[in-house]
Design an enzyme around this catalytic site. Structure first.
Site, PDB file in Angstrom:
ATOM      1  N   ARG A   1      -2.691   0.198   4.863  1.00 33.95           N
ATOM      2  CA  ARG A   1      -1.628   1.183   5.079  1.00 33.95           C
ATOM      3  C   ARG A   1      -2.167   2.605   5.153  1.00 33.95           C
ATOM      4  NH1 ARG A   1       3.652  -0.626   4.576  1.00 33.95           N
ATOM      5  NH2 ARG A   1       3.881  -2.745   3.773  1.00 33.95           N
TER       6      ARG A   1
ATOM      7  N   GLU B   1      -1.766  -6.969   0.040  1.00 31.39           N
ATOM      8  CA  GLU B   1      -0.365  -7.313  -0.191  1.00 31.39           C
ATOM      9  C   GLU B   1      -0.169  -8.804   0.108  1.00 31.39           C
ATOM     10  OE1 GLU B   1       2.307  -4.799   1.924  1.00 31.39           O
ATOM     11  OE2 GLU B   1       1.156  -2.986   1.511  1.00 31.39           O
TER      12      GLU B   1
ATOM     13  N   GLU C   1       7.469  -4.144  10.856  1.00 29.57           N
ATOM     14  CA  GLU C   1       7.129  -3.003  10.007  1.00 29.57           C
ATOM     15  C   GLU C   1       5.861  -2.320  10.523  1.00 29.57           C
ATOM     16  OE1 GLU C   1       6.276  -1.897   5.313  1.00 29.57           O
ATOM     17  OE2 GLU C   1       6.347  -3.988   5.952  1.00 29.57           O
TER      18      GLU C   1
ATOM     19  N   ASP D   1      11.232   2.130  18.826  1.00 27.46           N
ATOM     20  CA  ASP D   1      11.963   3.399  18.792  1.00 27.46           C
ATOM     21  C   ASP D   1      11.092   4.480  19.421  1.00 27.46           C
ATOM     22  OD1 ASP D   1      13.956   5.234  18.261  1.00 27.46           O
ATOM     23  OD2 ASP D   1      13.229   5.671  16.245  1.00 27.46           O
TER      24      ASP D   1
ATOM     25  N   HIS E   1      16.881  -2.675   4.940  1.00 28.19           N
ATOM     26  CA  HIS E   1      15.569  -3.273   5.169  1.00 28.19           C
ATOM     27  C   HIS E   1      15.413  -3.385   6.687  1.00 28.19           C
ATOM     28  CE1 HIS E   1      15.161  -4.310   0.901  1.00 28.19           C
ATOM     29  NE2 HIS E   1      16.403  -4.755   0.961  1.00 28.19           N
TER      30      HIS E   1
ATOM     31  N   CYS F   1      12.951  -3.954   8.537  1.00 25.71           N
ATOM     32  CA  CYS F   1      12.095  -5.034   9.045  1.00 25.71           C
ATOM     33  C   CYS F   1      12.883  -6.316   9.267  1.00 25.71           C
ATOM     34  CB  CYS F   1      10.952  -5.294   8.072  1.00 25.71           C
ATOM     35  SG  CYS F   1       9.907  -3.850   7.823  1.00 25.71           S
TER      36      CYS F   1
END
Length: 797
Positions: A444, A473, A484, A541, A763, A765
């Site tokens: 990340r 993760e 995501e 987007d 959420h 995602c």
């Protein structure tokens, strides 16, 4: 070879007779062109020889890009006599003013023998999707002298009023009988001035108001008048085929196409032959017709398009199959209608602004046929030369094109995965399920650099199904992690501080930064991201202007020669206006300035840009710093200026972006798309249907009858459009809708067991809204508005 002239119809017959044994002409296949068969003489026990009267064969214009008519073995066609008998059986029950048969789509796979085409599919040319070529020179046959007809529109309207009041329709009947008897009579009646040639594309010479009045009145006349018109049209189609077309012939075709009787399925045989003759005209004649069509009023233009779409739909899926000849005997119907429809599409593209939206040419009936068969017929030129709707992509809906692209993508994914498996086995290595996917492992904190490294290192796997893992993760990517990753990466790359793109507040869109750099690989990453999004059906987007997608399809297939420029498209002041409206307005003011341009503007053929605090100048043409902008050369200056801003100044950036996109989406299916459709596939559709969202919403912890849910939908359906978009953006990460509509969102409302003092949580995602059980409608509305208005992109998580 000569064509025989048929006998004239007898006045007393119900519908025009062709001959006792009339038939329609078939084909014989030559090497590269159609060769009409000679008229054979039949002998029966010493009886006299009988002539077979026939309509002319389809003669294709040489090397026309808009082929798509039949080519192959000899075909059997329906006769006018069989059509006439069908009409006579139905005339009592139906009447020529009856409404068209309603389309019923059966739940079966459509199988049909499509006619071959005369298009060199290897060139993969898009058919009539933009404009026809520049006006072509063609030998013009001499115009025959027209009979003198003095009846005006006012005279005709007075005759109609008298006939309605008195019941004596003789004058009206004589007018229709005479006018539709031949192409010459049509011109004599409806030509503005019979003494003038009207041989330009600007003016068809047709008195449109008179034509409209005559057609508007036709369906209100007695049956014998309406049948007389059909008789005349049949005679005209048979009699007028005598070699090269004159402009009077083109006018007649233009007038006949507008006949409202062709909305009735009982007239489809006549309509089909009219369409065939128009479809097989020379390219120069099509050019004239397209320009004339764009002068038709919007309402009537739309009616003509709808009539052609209905004709294709009902031929594909007839509600009453017995109404039409068997498909095998009229395989040319659909190609002919589609070709004529392409002329209307070309006319619509020539008009500025367009007469009707490009989506009005979509035929949703095609969503129910075997689209991949159509695609493969078009693509596999080595094994097949059959007609395919993919030659005319304007008729295929965006939903159907998405299906083609998805299935093509899936086939490529399977092929890549299978190849990887074979390679492993051939090297005697143990197969691993991970080899079937494009697996990206990213941190990340280093999202952009890790993503770039992973996509570069695994370039050969880009066509596999995408799976993302965030280092450190736990969790499996069931779609949420992939979305995501897209959302986080797009958000970071398009941040103004990152410097790759400039956000223009006036137009609310991003554009490529013109700053020069040593490495454009990150622009390639953005292109690959967009390609992966289309490939994996993810809506992004992103706010690029329309010309970005036009450049992305320039060309739609990556050229083999790496020195060929890519991403260079024709651009205009309108394209610049979508990005920099103030600059476009200033250039527009320059074009319309009436005083001394050279002295008042004091400009040269240069562009000045700021790069890292330094103003740099660029010549728009050699020696541009010494060439003043004047009233005489200002159009050239504006065009060069726009071309520099949108093409030349960002060429390296956009070329990297182009190659990144096409490294994933290198499919011939892209040739089916308009730039606007690429934007919808990448970003979704801006048209919201909140009622559809309500119907397709899933619930977890709630029932759709619960009071909180009822409050929620009452509030949301009452929101203005901007708040509805904010809600969608809050819950899904985008304020746009996927191509498949709200049903493809998989929107879910879950019950949150937190206090009702809390705001809703999203959420993005998983397109999920967590909604506390608010006790009142007022409280729910207040908290929902606060929640969706004060978060960005991903909501509160």
């Amino acid at each position: 070879m000569s064509l025989q002239t048929p006998q004239a119809a007898t006045a007393g017959s119900d519908l025009p007779a062709v001959t006792e044994k009339g038939s329609l002409l078939g084909y014989k296949m030559g090497e590269d062109s159609f060769v009409p068969p000679s008229v054979e003489e039949e002998e029966e026990d010493g009886e006299k020889e009988k002539e077979k009267e026939k309509l002319p064969p389809i003669l294709t214009a040489s090397n026309t890009a808009a082929g798509g008519l039949e080519r192959g073995t000899k075909s059997q066609f329906s006769t006018f006599s069989s059509f006439i008998s069908t009409i006579n059986q139905k005339k009592e029950a139906a009447g020529s003013s009856s409404s068209p048969t309603q389309l019923v789509i059966p739940n079966i796979k459509n199988v049909r023998d499509l006619p071959p085409i005369c298009l060199d599919v290897r060139q993969k040319q898009r058919i009539s999707i933009d404009t026809l070529p520049p006006e072509l020179k063609a030998p013009v046959p001499p115009e025959p002298s027209l009979p003198i007809r003095t009846k005006t529109m006012k005279d005709f309207q007075e005759d109609m009023e008298k006939a309605k009041s008195s019941g004596d329709w003789k004058a009206v009947h004589d007018f229709y009988l005479t006018t539709f008897d031949s192409f010459l009579e049509l011109n004599a009646a409806f030509k503005k001035d019979v003494s003038l040639p009207f041989s330009t594309i600007e003016d068809s010479g047709i008195n449109a108001k008179f034509v409209n009045a005559v057609y508007d009145a036709l369906l209100n006349t007695p049956q014998d008048i309406q049948k007389s018109v059909l008789k005349g049209i049949i005679n005209g189609l048979l009699q007028e085929w005598k070699g090269p077309r004159t402009k009077d012939d083109l006018r007649a075709y233009c007038i006949l196409l507008q006949n409202p009787q062709f909305s009735n399925t009982s007239t489809y045989v006549i309509y089909a032959h009219l369409l065939r003759q128009i479809a097989t005209l020379a390219e120069a004649d099509h050019h004239f017709l397209a320009h004339w069509f764009k002068k038709i009023s919007q309402r009537r233009f739309k009616q003509l398009v709808d009539k052609l779409l209905q004709f294709i739909s009902l031929r594909l899926f007839p509600a009453k199959p017995e109404e039409f000849p068997p498909m095998i005997k009229c395989t040319w119907w659909i190609p002919s209608a589609t070709k004529v429809l392409s002329l209307f599409n070309a006319a619509n593209s020539l008009a500025n602004p367009a007469i009707i939206p490009y989506t009005d040419f979509y035929n949703s009936t095609l969503d129910h046929i075997d689209l991949m068969e159509e695609y493969h017929n078009w693509q596999c030129y080595g094994n097949s030369h059959r007609f395919s709707f993919c030659q005319y992509p304007f008729i295929i809906s965006i939903a159907a094109k998405k299906v083609i692209i998805q299935r093509d993508s899936e086939q490529q994914m399977i092929s890549m995965a299978r190849q990887s498996l074979v390679d492993k086995v051939s090297r005697r290595q143990r197969p691993d399920m991970n080899m079937l996917f494009l697996n990206l492992k990213v941190r990340r904190m280093h999202l952009v650099s890790d993503s770039l490294d992973e996509l570069t290192r695994k370039r050969a796997d880009l066509k596999k199904k995408l799976k993302v893992t965030f280092v450190g993760e736990a969790g499996l990517d069931m779609g949420g992690l992939t979305k995501e990753w897209f959302l986080l990466l797009i958000r970071q790359i398009f941040h103004p501080d990152y410097g790759m793109f400039t956000y223009h507040k006036d137009s609310h869109c991003h554009w490529f930064s013109s700053y020069k750099c040593d490495d454009y690989s990150e622009f390639r990453l953005v292109g690959a991201l967009m390609g992966l999004a289309v490939y994996n059906s993810i809506t992004l987007d992103i706010r690029f202007p329309p010309c970005c997608y036009k450049k992305l399809l320039s060309p739609p297939i990556v050229p083999c020669d790496q020195n060929t420029p890519v991403g260079i498209s024709g651009v205009s002041l309108d394209d610049l206006c979508h990005i920099m409206p103030e600059l476009a307005h200033g250039l527009s003011e320059l074009l319309s300035y009436e005083d001394n341009v050279e002295e008042d503007f004091y400009s040269t053929f240069q562009v000045f840009q700021e790069e890292f605090g330094v103003i740099k100048s660029y010549n728009l043409k050699p020696g541009g710093d010494k060439i003043p902008v004047t009233a005489q050369n200002r159009k050239e200056y504006v065009q060069l200026y726009v071309d520099f801003i949108l093409n030349k100044s960002i060429y390296k950036q956009f070329a990297a972006f182009y190659y990144g996109f096409h490294s994933v989406c290198d499919s011939y299916a892209l040739m089916l798309l308009r730039p606007e459709e690429v934007e919808i596939l990448v970003c979704g559709s801006p048209e919201l249907d909140m009622y559809a969202l309500q119907r397709n919403t899933q619930y977890d912890g709630y029932l759709k009858t619960d009071l909180t849910i009822r409050y929620f939908w009452e509030v949301v359906l009452g929101f203005p459009l901007d708040l509805q978009k904010k809600l969608l953006h809050f819950t899904t990460g985008s304020d746009r809708v996927p191509v498949g509509g709200m049903a493809d969102l998989n929107f879910k409302i879950s019950k949150s067991e937190t206090s009702t003092n809390w705001l809703p949580v999203a959420h993005t995602c998983f397109n999920q809204l967590c909604l506390p059980p608010y006790k009142s409608k007022k409280e729910l509305k207040q908290k929902l508005i606060i929640g969706i208005s004060n978060t960005e992109g991903f909501g509160l998580e």
